[in-house]
Design a protein around this motif. Structure first.
Motif, short mmCIF file in Angstrom:
data_model
loop_
_atom_site.label_atom_id
_atom_site.label_comp_id
_atom_site.label_asym_id
_atom_site.label_seq_id
_atom_site.Cartn_x
_atom_site.Cartn_y
_atom_site.Cartn_z
N SER A 143 61.71 20.11 20.10
CA SER A 143 62.74 19.55 19.20
C SER A 143 62.44 18.11 18.85
O SER A 143 62.65 17.67 17.72
N ALA A 144 61.93 17.35 19.83
CA ALA A 144 61.54 15.96 19.56
C ALA A 144 60.44 15.91 18.51
O ALA A 144 60.47 15.08 17.59
N ALA A 145 59.46 16.80 18.62
CA ALA A 145 58.37 16.83 17.65
C ALA A 145 58.89 17.14 16.25
O ALA A 145 58.49 16.51 15.27
N ALA A 146 59.80 18.11 16.15
CA ALA A 146 60.35 18.48 14.85
C ALA A 146 61.16 17.33 14.26
O ALA A 146 61.02 16.99 13.07
N LEU A 147 62.00 16.71 15.07
CA LEU A 147 62.83 15.60 14.60
C LEU A 147 61.97 14.42 14.15
O LEU A 147 62.17 13.87 13.06
N ARG A 148 61.01 14.03 14.97
CA ARG A 148 60.17 12.88 14.63
C ARG A 148 59.31 13.17 13.41
O ARG A 148 59.08 12.28 12.57
N ALA A 149 58.83 14.40 13.28
CA ALA A 149 58.04 14.76 12.09
C ALA A 149 58.85 14.57 10.82
O ALA A 149 58.34 14.06 9.81
N ALA A 150 60.12 14.96 10.86
CA ALA A 150 60.99 14.76 9.69
C ALA A 150 61.22 13.28 9.43
O ALA A 150 61.16 12.81 8.28
N GLU A 151 61.45 12.51 10.49
CA GLU A 151 61.76 11.09 10.33
C GLU A 151 60.59 10.29 9.78
O GLU A 151 60.78 9.39 8.96
N ILE A 152 59.38 10.61 10.21
CA ILE A 152 58.23 9.83 9.76
C ILE A 152 57.54 10.46 8.55
O ILE A 152 56.52 9.97 8.09
N HIS A 153 58.12 11.55 8.04
CA HIS A 153 57.58 12.24 6.86
C HIS A 153 56.16 12.76 7.10
O HIS A 153 55.28 12.63 6.24
N ALA A 154 55.94 13.35 8.28
CA ALA A 154 54.67 14.00 8.55
C ALA A 154 54.55 15.23 7.64
O ALA A 154 55.53 15.93 7.38
N GLN A 155 53.34 15.49 7.17
CA GLN A 155 53.13 16.63 6.28
C GLN A 155 53.05 17.95 7.03
O GLN A 155 53.25 19.01 6.43
N VAL A 156 52.74 17.89 8.32
CA VAL A 156 52.58 19.11 9.10
C VAL A 156 52.71 18.77 10.59
O VAL A 156 52.41 17.65 11.00
N ILE A 157 53.19 19.74 11.37
CA ILE A 157 53.15 19.65 12.82
C ILE A 157 52.00 20.51 13.31
O ILE A 157 51.92 21.71 12.98
N LEU A 158 51.10 19.92 14.08
CA LEU A 158 50.00 20.67 14.68
C LEU A 158 50.39 20.99 16.12
O LEU A 158 50.48 20.11 16.96
N MET A 159 50.67 22.27 16.36
CA MET A 159 51.24 22.72 17.62
C MET A 159 50.13 23.24 18.53
O MET A 159 49.60 24.34 18.34
N ALA A 160 49.74 22.44 19.50
CA ALA A 160 48.60 22.78 20.37
C ALA A 160 49.03 23.77 21.45
O ALA A 160 50.05 23.59 22.10
N LYS A 161 48.21 24.80 21.62
CA LYS A 161 48.43 25.79 22.68
C LYS A 161 47.21 25.80 23.60
O LYS A 161 46.10 25.43 23.20
N ASN A 162 47.41 26.26 24.82
CA ASN A 162 46.33 26.33 25.80
C ASN A 162 45.65 27.69 25.77
O ASN A 162 46.23 28.69 26.21
N GLY A 163 44.43 27.75 25.25
CA GLY A 163 43.65 28.97 25.32
C GLY A 163 44.09 30.08 24.38
O GLY A 163 43.57 31.19 24.44
#
Length: 239
Positions: A143-163
């Motif tokens: 949720s923090a990633a989603a909120l901050r992405a909206a606030e800073i106008h990021a064009q995309v969230i890159l969601m890292a997964k393990n393996g």
């Protein structure tokens, strides 16, 4: 020279991604992630990072043993700050200029999170690490990633997964018949309960039209390939 597809990105990492086999924080993994970020930053891409704290504190386990939920969540937020400082040090050892910013004020350790200041740091070429979750219990670092992405106008969230190199029809580590999905809408991911991010964060991304790309953090060069426009992993978007 090829231009990046994305000029401002937010990378979401889990605490487990910097954990070694028998240590809380792996210096080798920190060094690896710093090199991955450096490769992207070299293209002039503005980068923000949000990292979880699961390698230090597992909130659900403590809550199951009777700990107050809010208390446990605040402890998890402090874990994200420890991880953010470790990541900051690794990035700076690779020559990157950084700023760590926290949702919980801790002036001797990092700057308080202020939206306009964060975007200004990025405009000046600094990698910004956004720690402390949202500053509120009951919300995950997704949720923090989603909120901050909206606030800073990021064009995309890159969601890292393990393996895991994207979103699958089932857990590929348990079901050999599971197949990777190249593209999903937000509603498809929600309705099918697929492992993109928690439902609160995913709904927020849907409401604010923030695309998410799920990828394998352990495949070197993947973040750079995504930023340069290559189709990697699973894209979750409106259409």
């Amino acid at each position: 020279m090829q231009e990046p597809k994305y000029r401002r990105v937010l990378i979401k990492l889990s605490g487990e991604q910097i954990k070694g086999t028998d240590e809380v924080v792996s210096y080798d993994m920190l060094d690896y992630l710093a090199r991955e970020v450096e490769a992207v930053h070299r293209h002039g891409v503005e980068v923000a990072l949000v990292i979880g704290g699961g390698n230090i504190w597992r909130g659900n386990q403590s809550i199951a043993r009777g700990m107050d939920t809010a208390q446990s969540h605040y402890m998890g937020m402090l874990g994200t700050i420890i991880n953010s400082l470790a990541l900051q040090d690794a990035l700076e050892r690779h020559g990157l200029h950084t700023r760590a910013m926290t949702a919980i004020q801790m002036n001797e350790v990092a700057e308080p999170y202020i939206r306009r200041r964060a975007t200004r740091h990025m405009e000046k070429g600094r990698v910004v690490i956004l720690a402390g979750g949202t500053g509120n219990p009951y919300f995950t670092t997704d949720s923090a990633a989603a909120l901050r992405a909206a606030e800073i106008h990021a064009q995309v969230i890159l969601m890292a997964k393990n393996g895991v190199d994207g979103v699958y029809t089932a857990d590929p580590r348990r079901d050999p018949k599971a197949t990777r999905i190249d593209h999903l809408t937000y509603m498809e991911a929600l309705n099918r309960g697929l492992a993109v991010m928690d439902s609160t964060a995913l709904t927020f991304c849907m409401d604010n039209n923030i695309p998410i790309i799920v990828f394998n953090a352990l495949q070197a060069g993947t973040i750079e390939r995504i930023v340069m426009g290559e189709q990697v992993g699973t894209l979750v978007s409106r259409a």
